[in-house]
Design an enzyme around this catalytic site. Structure first.
Site, PDB file in Angstrom:
ATOM      1  N   GLY A   1      -4.425  -5.552  -9.642  1.00  0.00           N
ATOM      2  CA  GLY A   1      -4.145  -6.791  -8.900  1.00  0.00           C
ATOM      3  C   GLY A   1      -2.718  -6.823  -8.384  1.00  0.00           C
ATOM      4  O   GLY A   1      -2.077  -7.868  -8.361  1.00  0.00           O
TER       5      GLY A   1
ATOM      6  N   THR B   1      -0.194  -5.487  -4.929  1.00  0.00           N
ATOM      7  CA  THR B   1      -0.351  -5.663  -3.483  1.00  0.00           C
ATOM      8  C   THR B   1      -1.596  -4.916  -2.993  1.00  0.00           C
ATOM      9  O   THR B   1      -2.372  -5.438  -2.187  1.00  0.00           O
ATOM     10  CB  THR B   1       0.905  -5.133  -2.751  1.00  0.00           C
ATOM     11  OG1 THR B   1       2.050  -5.711  -3.374  1.00  0.00           O
ATOM     12  CG2 THR B   1       0.894  -5.502  -1.288  1.00  0.00           C
ATOM     13  N   ALA B   2      -1.797  -3.699  -3.503  1.00  0.00           N
ATOM     14  CA  ALA B   2      -2.936  -2.896  -3.020  1.00  0.00           C
ATOM     15  C   ALA B   2      -4.270  -3.546  -3.392  1.00  0.00           C
ATOM     16  O   ALA B   2      -5.195  -3.612  -2.567  1.00  0.00           O
ATOM     17  CB  ALA B   2      -2.861  -1.483  -3.577  1.00  0.00           C
TER      18      ALA B   2
ATOM     19  N   ALA C   1       9.519  -4.914   2.386  1.00  0.00           N
ATOM     20  CA  ALA C   1       9.711  -4.758   3.827  1.00  0.00           C
ATOM     21  C   ALA C   1       8.451  -4.120   4.406  1.00  0.00           C
ATOM     22  O   ALA C   1       7.863  -3.234   3.790  1.00  0.00           O
ATOM     23  CB  ALA C   1      10.917  -3.878   4.102  1.00  0.00           C
TER      24      ALA C   1
ATOM     25  N   LYS D   1      11.436  -9.066  10.662  1.00  0.00           N
ATOM     26  CA  LYS D   1      12.112  -7.750  10.612  1.00  0.00           C
ATOM     27  C   LYS D   1      11.949  -7.051  11.958  1.00  0.00           C
ATOM     28  O   LYS D   1      10.842  -6.685  12.340  1.00  0.00           O
ATOM     29  CB  LYS D   1      11.497  -6.907   9.487  1.00  0.00           C
ATOM     30  CG  LYS D   1      12.041  -5.486   9.443  1.00  0.00           C
ATOM     31  CD  LYS D   1      11.397  -4.650   8.353  1.00  0.00           C
ATOM     32  CE  LYS D   1      11.793  -3.196   8.483  1.00  0.00           C
ATOM     33  NZ  LYS D   1      11.080  -2.312   7.553  1.00  0.00           N
TER      34      LYS D   1
ATOM     35  N   GLU E   1      11.290   4.182   4.943  1.00  0.00           N
ATOM     36  CA  GLU E   1      10.806   3.535   6.172  1.00  0.00           C
ATOM     37  C   GLU E   1       9.752   2.473   5.856  1.00  0.00           C
ATOM     38  O   GLU E   1       8.961   2.099   6.723  1.00  0.00           O
ATOM     39  CB  GLU E   1      10.277   4.574   7.159  1.00  0.00           C
ATOM     40  CG  GLU E   1      11.389   5.359   7.870  1.00  0.00           C
ATOM     41  CD  GLU E   1      12.014   4.603   9.058  1.00  0.00           C
ATOM     42  OE1 GLU E   1      11.529   3.521   9.419  1.00  0.00           O
ATOM     43  OE2 GLU E   1      13.013   5.121   9.614  1.00  0.00           O
TER      44      GLU E   1
ATOM     45  N   THR F   1       6.786   2.267   4.200  1.00  0.00           N
ATOM     46  CA  THR F   1       5.486   2.685   4.728  1.00  0.00           C
ATOM     47  C   THR F   1       4.307   2.469   3.777  1.00  0.00           C
ATOM     48  O   THR F   1       3.164   2.676   4.175  1.00  0.00           O
ATOM     49  CB  THR F   1       5.542   4.177   5.101  1.00  0.00           C
ATOM     50  OG1 THR F   1       6.194   4.889   4.038  1.00  0.00           O
ATOM     51  CG2 THR F   1       6.319   4.388   6.379  1.00  0.00           C
TER      52      THR F   1
HETATM   53  P1  FAD Z   1       0.942  -1.881  -8.768  1.00  0.00           P
HETATM   54  O1  FAD Z   1       1.772  -2.942  -8.195  1.00  0.00           O
HETATM   55  O2  FAD Z   1       1.557  -1.005  -9.822  1.00  0.00           O
HETATM   56  O3  FAD Z   1      -0.361  -2.580  -9.370  1.00  0.00           O
HETATM   57  C1  FAD Z   1      -1.180  -1.919 -10.295  1.00  0.00           C
HETATM   58  C2  FAD Z   1      -2.194  -2.889 -10.849  1.00  0.00           C
HETATM   59  O4  FAD Z   1      -3.102  -2.176 -11.677  1.00  0.00           O
HETATM   60  C3  FAD Z   1      -1.602  -3.998 -11.699  1.00  0.00           C
HETATM   61  O5  FAD Z   1      -2.252  -5.213 -11.425  1.00  0.00           O
HETATM   62  C4  FAD Z   1      -1.932  -3.561 -13.119  1.00  0.00           C
HETATM   63  O6  FAD Z   1      -2.073  -4.653 -13.995  1.00  0.00           O
HETATM   64  C5  FAD Z   1      -3.272  -2.880 -12.892  1.00  0.00           C
HETATM   65  N1  FAD Z   1      -3.614  -1.937 -13.965  1.00  0.00           N
HETATM   66  C6  FAD Z   1      -3.024  -0.757 -14.232  1.00  0.00           C
HETATM   67  N2  FAD Z   1      -3.598  -0.208 -15.323  1.00  0.00           N
HETATM   68  C7  FAD Z   1      -4.571  -1.048 -15.728  1.00  0.00           C
HETATM   69  C8  FAD Z   1      -5.497  -1.054 -16.812  1.00  0.00           C
HETATM   70  N3  FAD Z   1      -5.534  -0.077 -17.709  1.00  0.00           N
HETATM   71  N4  FAD Z   1      -6.343  -2.098 -16.917  1.00  0.00           N
HETATM   72  C9  FAD Z   1      -6.310  -3.127 -16.032  1.00  0.00           C
HETATM   73  N5  FAD Z   1      -5.449  -3.184 -14.998  1.00  0.00           N
HETATM   74  C10 FAD Z   1      -4.586  -2.153 -14.854  1.00  0.00           C
HETATM   75  N6  FAD Z   1       6.242  -0.607   0.081  1.00  0.00           N
HETATM   76  C11 FAD Z   1       6.465  -1.131   1.293  1.00  0.00           C
HETATM   77  O7  FAD Z   1       5.538  -1.219   2.112  1.00  0.00           O
HETATM   78  N7  FAD Z   1       7.707  -1.577   1.640  1.00  0.00           N
HETATM   79  C12 FAD Z   1       8.782  -1.430   0.818  1.00  0.00           C
HETATM   80  O8  FAD Z   1       9.875  -1.866   1.164  1.00  0.00           O
HETATM   81  C13 FAD Z   1       8.582  -0.805  -0.430  1.00  0.00           C
HETATM   82  N8  FAD Z   1       9.605  -0.604  -1.282  1.00  0.00           N
HETATM   83  C14 FAD Z   1       9.386   0.054  -2.462  1.00  0.00           C
HETATM   84  C15 FAD Z   1      10.458   0.381  -3.293  1.00  0.00           C
HETATM   85  C16 FAD Z   1      10.244   1.103  -4.464  1.00  0.00           C
HETATM   86  C17 FAD Z   1      11.405   1.487  -5.333  1.00  0.00           C
HETATM   87  C18 FAD Z   1       8.933   1.452  -4.861  1.00  0.00           C
HETATM   88  C19 FAD Z   1       8.669   2.195  -6.141  1.00  0.00           C
HETATM   89  C20 FAD Z   1       7.862   1.115  -4.052  1.00  0.00           C
HETATM   90  C21 FAD Z   1       8.068   0.434  -2.848  1.00  0.00           C
HETATM   91  N9  FAD Z   1       7.017   0.136  -2.007  1.00  0.00           N
HETATM   92  C22 FAD Z   1       7.249  -0.410  -0.775  1.00  0.00           C
HETATM   93  C23 FAD Z   1       5.636   0.398  -2.422  1.00  0.00           C
HETATM   94  C24 FAD Z   1       4.960  -0.895  -2.872  1.00  0.00           C
HETATM   95  O9  FAD Z   1       5.687  -1.451  -3.939  1.00  0.00           O
HETATM   96  C25 FAD Z   1       3.523  -0.602  -3.330  1.00  0.00           C
HETATM   97  O10 FAD Z   1       2.846   0.094  -2.347  1.00  0.00           O
HETATM   98  C26 FAD Z   1       2.767  -1.891  -3.554  1.00  0.00           C
HETATM   99  O11 FAD Z   1       3.438  -2.706  -4.430  1.00  0.00           O
HETATM  100  C27 FAD Z   1       1.389  -1.606  -4.066  1.00  0.00           C
HETATM  101  O12 FAD Z   1       1.393  -1.262  -5.422  1.00  0.00           O
HETATM  102  P2  FAD Z   1      -0.021  -1.112  -6.133  1.00  0.00           P
HETATM  103  O13 FAD Z   1      -0.758  -2.376  -5.972  1.00  0.00           O
HETATM  104  O14 FAD Z   1      -0.648   0.140  -5.654  1.00  0.00           O
HETATM  105  O15 FAD Z   1       0.373  -0.859  -7.663  1.00  0.00           O
END
Ligand code: FAD
Length: 503
Positions: free
Chosen positions: A13, A15-16, A50, A78, A343, A345
């Site tokens: 849960g 952003t993805a 961003a 932006k 960037e 992305t």
């Molecule tokens: P996460 O946010 O890690 O979510 C994972 C989810 O899975 C959580 O809800 C967690 O609870 C759940 N989960 C995991 N394991 C289990 C389990 N065993 N049981 C139940 N639930 C589980 N992107 C941009 O587009 N612009 C930016 O400026 C940017 N800056 C960034 C800077 C940094 C330093 C980093 C590291 C990333 C950045 N990103 C940026 C990328 C962006 O943060 C991610 O693409 C975005 O937050 C999506 O993350 P996610 O949802 O894939 O993973």
């Protein structure tokens, strides 16, 4: 027997997860049960503030009202990224969003500018014809106006937003339309021994959640795609040296800039992202060239407002999952890979993955061609973006630290080498993936980082040089007039979309 997909399980849960749930429920709501499982104990990565302009199309396809979205995510506009100290210490340039106006005699304006610059080295810089850049330099913003392409509306924009508020915004959208939201930690995955398909996931309290299609949005670890499907990961650390980040929010400072700032540092770079209520800051660096304490000190000393929380440390391995779709498991977000954030992305990659899944949506036969096509598109986009980011490190003239010297010597793909060689020799821009960065972005970076072509398109010489010069100066005047009457970014937000909880 083949039947339509009736149950989708989204794991994660962040952003993805919510960016996947919202369009799926909108498109499949009546036909399908969608359940999203997340563990609040594990939490989300909590960064990603961003975006690129494409997120607007994603939001629009959901019917989201822009002003409401900006208010609720405390977002700002932006217009691009200002790069400081990248080409060399003291160098400043913009990657402004948008193109450089309508083509002239079927050729891009930048190609004509190359000719004028070659004839007169004092001819003004290319950025003067980028509306996004001219606006950004004056901290101004307004929406592009007019239906027909013109020199003064040839720009676009993305957002700076609060990542957790954006996820919450989409969660409300998705849950109102029927997504089942389950809190719990997954500790086991039940695989069908014969087919290798996922049958169900099991939570700590023993609950089993079964489904036809499983979408892995579990973050870096790739709980399903790696944990169960063993997809494998292609590691790009040899080419992309940064593997760590420290982040910290600080108090907002006026004026509210309509751009991200990226400043090159001895072992990486820092970001500054202005939101309505605070400024996001981060230092992305290579742990081989700087330790955590020094990296944190460098970030803290550069803050332009009072720190609002303690700093957070993150580690990552740049690269991508070898396959993002295997059997009935599709990885979206950090579970499918991560290129460092230079960037911004990652959200763009989520948008593309969701669109790709909808385009290649399976039934329960999961014909392998659908996964193969999704994986082909995903690999192309990841690799094109990777090369675009590597180009920043490759073209810099900086050699003032071991990190920058290492970057200059690092390997590049054959594709990127071809892109660099072609621009240098001919002024032409090679774009491998039109869904990633297009010509104007490559041009802004090439020129900003100091790569000057040795020649240009010979067709350009067919135009009268004096007339061409006058045309360019007229357009520059038009852009200046337009920007003179444009409001400051902060005032524009105050008038149209200020968050209720910002003073
Ligand atoms: P996460 O946010 O890690 O979510 C994972 C989810 O899975 C959580 O809800 C967690 O609870 C759940 N989960 C995991 N394991 C289990 C389990 N065993 N049981 C139940 N639930 C589980 N992107 C941009 O587009 N612009 C930016 O400026 C940017 N800056 C960034 C800077 C940094 C330093 C980093 C590291 C990333 C950045 N990103 C940026 C990328 C962006 O943060 C991610 O693409 C975005 O937050 C999506 O993350 P996610 O949802 O894939 O993973």
């Amino acid at each position: 027997m083949t039947r339509p997909i009736e149950k989708i399980v989204i794991v994660g849960g962040g952003t993805a997860g919510w960016m996947t749930a919202a369009p799926l429920i909108q498109r499949l709501g009546r036909a399908c049960v969608i359940e999203l499982v997340e563990s609040t104990d594990i939490g989300t990565v909590g960064v990603g503030e961003a975006t690129l302009p494409t997120v607007r199309y994603y939001n629009r396809s959901l019917g989201i009202d822009e002003a409401d979205f900006i208010r609720k995510t405390k977002a700002s506009f932006k217009l691009g990224i200002e790069f400081r100290d990248w080409g060399h210490v003291g160098n400043r340039f913009f990657h402004g969003f948008g193109d450089f106006g309508p083509s002239i005699e079927g050729r891009s304006p930048y190609m004509h500018w190359l000719r004028l610059k070659a004839a007169d080295p004092n001819f003004p810089d290319y950025e003067e014809w980028s509306v996004a850049t001219v606006l950004a330099r004056q901290n101004k913003f307004t929406h592009p106006s007019g239906d027909r392409p013109s020199a003064s509306n040839a720009y676009t924009y993305g957002y700076h937003l609060d990542a957790s508020l954006y996820a919450a915004y989409l969660r409300d959208f998705a849950c109102k339309r029927g997504v089942n939201h389950t809190e719990g930690k997954i500790i086991d995955i039940d695989l069908d021994a014969e087919s290798g398909f996922i049958r169900a996931v099991r939570l700590t309290d023993g609950r089993q959640i079964a489904g036809d299609l499983f979408i892995d949005c579990s973050g870096f670890k790739g709980l399903l795609i790696e944990g169960a499907m063993k997809a494998g990961y292609t590691d790009w650390s040899e080419q992309l040296l940064c593997d760590s980040a420290i982040t910290i929010p600080c108090a907002r400072k006026d004026p509210l800039t309509p751009f991200t700032t990226s400043t090159a540092k001895p072992a990486g770079w820092t970001w500054r992202i202005p939101l309505q209520h605070r400024t996001g800051n981060g230092h992305v660096y290579s742990s081989h060239f700087m330790n955590h304490t020094d990296a944190e000190e460098l970030l803290l000393e550069g803050l332009d407002g009072e720190a609002l929380a303690s700093s957070r440390r993150l580690r990552f391995t740049p690269g991508r999952r070898n396959k993002a779709w295997i059997n009935n498991c599709v990885a979206i977000g950090l579970s499918s890979g991560f290129i460092e954030p230079l960037e911004s992305t990652a959200i763009r990659l989520i948008e593309s993955a969701v669109a790709g899944l909808l385009e290649n949506f399976p039934d329960t036969s999961f014909r392998p061609q659908l996964a193969a096509e999704f994986n082909r598109q995903t690999a192309l986009q990841y690799e094109s973006i990777r090369d675009f980011v590597i180009m920043h490190y490759k073209l810099t003239g900086r050699r003032d630290s071991a990190f920058w010297r290492h970057c200059a010597e690092g390997p590049v793909s054959g594709a990127l080498q071809h892109q660099l060689d072609t621009f240098k020799a001919t002024g032409r821009v090679v774009v491998y993936d039109p869904n990633s960065f297009t010509e104007p972005s490559w041009v802004a970076l090439y020129l900003g980082l100091g790569l000057t072509p040795e020649s240009y398109d010979p067709f350009i010489d067919l135009l009268d040089e004096h007339e061409l010069r006058e045309h360019f100066l007229r357009i520059r005047q038009l852009i200046r007039q337009m920007t003179a009457s444009t409001p400051l970014h902060g005032d524009y937000i105050m008038r149209h979309c200020l968050s209720d909880t910002v003073g």
